[in-house]
Design a protein around this motif. Structure first.
Motif, mmCIF file in Angstrom:
data_model
loop_
_atom_site.group_PDB
_atom_site.id
_atom_site.type_symbol
_atom_site.label_atom_id
_atom_site.label_comp_id
_atom_site.label_asym_id
_atom_site.label_seq_id
_atom_site.Cartn_x
_atom_site.Cartn_y
_atom_site.Cartn_z
ATOM 1 N N LEU A 14 1.083 -1.111 -0.086
ATOM 2 C CA LEU A 14 0.072 -0.037 0.020
ATOM 3 C C LEU A 14 0.899 1.287 0.014
ATOM 4 N N LEU A 15 2.025 1.279 0.741
ATOM 5 C CA LEU A 15 2.668 2.416 0.573
ATOM 6 C C LEU A 15 3.475 2.699 -0.319
ATOM 7 N N TYR A 16 3.953 1.501 -1.089
ATOM 8 C CA TYR A 16 4.663 1.739 -2.555
ATOM 9 C C TYR A 16 3.727 2.314 -3.276
ATOM 10 N N ARG A 17 2.334 1.957 -3.509
ATOM 11 C CA ARG A 17 1.408 2.466 -4.183
ATOM 12 C C ARG A 17 1.010 4.016 -4.035
ATOM 13 N N PHE A 18 0.745 4.139 -2.626
ATOM 14 C CA PHE A 18 0.276 5.618 -2.480
ATOM 15 C C PHE A 18 1.613 6.521 -1.748
ATOM 16 N N ARG A 19 2.827 6.061 -1.468
ATOM 17 C CA ARG A 19 3.943 6.531 -1.208
ATOM 18 C C ARG A 19 3.749 7.151 0.411
ATOM 19 N N PHE A 20 2.788 7.925 0.860
ATOM 20 C CA PHE A 20 2.619 8.076 2.142
ATOM 21 C C PHE A 20 1.036 7.995 2.496
ATOM 22 N N SER A 74 12.819 -1.859 3.423
ATOM 23 C CA SER A 74 11.674 -2.354 2.839
ATOM 24 C C SER A 74 12.125 -2.912 1.062
ATOM 25 N N ARG A 75 13.082 -2.320 0.927
ATOM 26 C CA ARG A 75 13.437 -2.655 -0.706
ATOM 27 C C ARG A 75 13.781 -4.050 -0.766
ATOM 28 N N LYS A 76 14.278 -4.835 -0.127
ATOM 29 C CA LYS A 76 14.863 -5.840 -0.363
ATOM 30 C C LYS A 76 13.665 -6.816 -0.155
ATOM 31 N N LYS A 87 13.164 1.195 -10.020
ATOM 32 C CA LYS A 87 13.635 2.333 -9.985
ATOM 33 C C LYS A 87 12.672 3.425 -9.061
ATOM 34 N N VAL A 88 11.330 2.746 -8.840
ATOM 35 C CA VAL A 88 10.472 3.382 -8.042
ATOM 36 C C VAL A 88 10.754 2.971 -6.374
ATOM 37 N N LEU A 89 11.189 1.735 -6.301
ATOM 38 C CA LEU A 89 11.780 1.417 -4.853
ATOM 39 C C LEU A 89 12.787 2.379 -4.442
ATOM 40 N N ASN A 90 13.818 2.906 -5.036
ATOM 41 C CA ASN A 90 14.720 3.749 -4.734
ATOM 42 C C ASN A 90 14.279 4.939 -3.848
ATOM 43 N N ARG A 91 13.050 5.125 -3.799
ATOM 44 C CA ARG A 91 12.455 6.244 -3.228
ATOM 45 C C ARG A 91 12.473 6.035 -1.736
ATOM 46 N N ALA A 92 12.818 4.662 -1.383
ATOM 47 C CA ALA A 92 12.754 4.404 -0.009
ATOM 48 C C ALA A 92 14.223 4.759 0.708
ATOM 49 N N TYR A 93 15.018 5.357 -0.092
ATOM 50 C CA TYR A 93 16.302 5.961 0.491
ATOM 51 C C TYR A 93 16.131 7.514 0.718
ATOM 52 N N ARG A 94 14.894 8.120 0.082
ATOM 53 C CA ARG A 94 14.999 9.463 0.077
ATOM 54 C C ARG A 94 13.759 10.085 0.580
ATOM 55 N N ASP A 95 12.767 9.218 0.858
ATOM 56 C CA ASP A 95 11.282 9.642 1.255
ATOM 57 C C ASP A 95 11.204 10.345 2.648
ATOM 58 N N LYS A 96 12.024 10.025 3.686
ATOM 59 C CA LYS A 96 12.330 10.502 4.957
ATOM 60 C C LYS A 96 12.722 11.986 4.864
ATOM 61 N N ASN A 97 13.178 12.473 3.627
ATOM 62 C CA ASN A 97 13.506 14.108 3.466
ATOM 63 C C ASN A 97 12.466 14.554 2.531
ATOM 64 N N SER A 98 11.222 14.068 2.243
ATOM 65 C CA SER A 98 10.206 14.564 1.378
ATOM 66 C C SER A 98 9.527 15.851 2.138
ATOM 67 N N THR A 133 1.935 5.676 -9.084
ATOM 68 C CA THR A 133 3.144 4.586 -9.021
ATOM 69 C C THR A 133 2.585 3.332 -9.823
ATOM 70 N N ASP A 134 1.247 3.304 -9.890
ATOM 71 C CA ASP A 134 0.827 2.005 -10.453
ATOM 72 C C ASP A 134 1.120 2.466 -12.054
ATOM 73 N N LEU A 135 1.151 3.362 -12.590
ATOM 74 C CA LEU A 135 1.196 3.695 -13.821
ATOM 75 C C LEU A 135 2.362 4.118 -14.390
ATOM 76 N N VAL A 136 3.525 3.822 -13.720
ATOM 77 C CA VAL A 136 4.998 4.159 -14.053
ATOM 78 C C VAL A 136 5.156 3.132 -15.345
ATOM 79 N N THR A 137 4.949 2.029 -15.372
ATOM 80 C CA THR A 137 5.212 1.219 -16.380
ATOM 81 C C THR A 137 4.417 1.374 -17.834
#
Length: 252
Positions: A14-20, A74-76, A87-98, A133-137
């Protein structure tokens, strides 16, 4: 590999799809009646740095539910799941600074999903809701993906929409550019050729009356000059939260 429960995995997706999402929204998605169990799952994921958590202890803000997002570990867990984009999963490294603007934007899109879901249930329709996020591909879509693609089925009819949520402070030149990009996209018939469906209508949710008035005037002007069959609908964020789909106004 981190050991997590099926419900915890569902939270990650769910958090992958909606981000926050805030805690209340996660509980709604899971349709879970026990906040204690949910809090335990979230606490466990946060302590293991699988999720990040934003919570203010300031007076008047500490009554708001905590907001969660994917953290680095969460990435692994998600990497090899179907429909997950690396590529979208790489957000897991930077979303804390959003920014707070991005967080509020994501929370609102999720709130909107629940509003539409309730309306479609009432009308005995079937809802298909795809996040950005669902629409990325989906490479045949506009380069700057909409906030959501919505399809509502009832009997033998399907209504389709692209949703755009406009943030407070968005420059007008960016709004003009977005409108022209949609007109150009639909004029090229990319959607019709790929899906064999009519063009979706465009839903723009505005943060204030000034932006709504500007878009109404500008879109009407553009449609006068073009032969596009695209339909634009406008509403205010406050009206949507208060009145749902009854607040949409067609342009032109």
């Amino acid at each position: 590999m981190e050991n997590i429960t099926p419900k915890q995995l569902q939270i990650l997706i769910l958090l992958y799809r909606f981000r926050f999402l805030n805690r209340t929204q996660i509980q709604q998605f899971l349709n879970h009646k026990s906040p204690r169990r949910l809090n335990n799952w979230l606490k466990d994921l946060t302590e293991r740095k699988i999720l990040g958590r934003n919570y203010s202890t300031k007076l008047k803000e500490n009554t708001k539910p905590a907001v969660y997002y994917l953290a680095s570990k969460s990435r692994k867990i998600l990497l090899d799941l179907p429909d997950i984009n690396k590529k979208v999963l790489n957000r897991a490294y930077r979303d804390k600074n959003s920014s707070q603007k991005l967080i509020d934007h994501s929370i609102f899109v999720a709130s909107l999903y629940f509003l539409i879901r309730e309306e479609t249930k009432t009308k005995k329709s079937v809802l298909h809701f795809f996040t950005k996020t669902d629409l990325v591909t989906h490479y045949y879509l506009p380069y700057n993906r909409p906030d959501a693609y919505i399809a509502i089925e009832k009997e033998n009819t399907t209504k389709r929409y692209f949703l755009e949520v406009i943030d407070e402070g968005t420059p007008r030149f960016m709004l003009r550019k977005k409108i022209l990009q949609y007109i150009e996209y639909f004029d090229e018939n990319t959607w019709k050729k790929r899906t064999l469906h009519k063009n979706p209508s465009l839903l723009f949710i505005c943060p204030n009356q000034n932006i709504k008035d500007f878009l109404n005037k500008y879109i009407a002007q553009v449609l006068e000059e073009e032969t596009s069959d695209v339909q634009f609908f406008l509403s205010l964020k406050s009206d949507i939260l208060r009145g749902g789909s009854n607040s949409w106004e067609i342009v032109g």
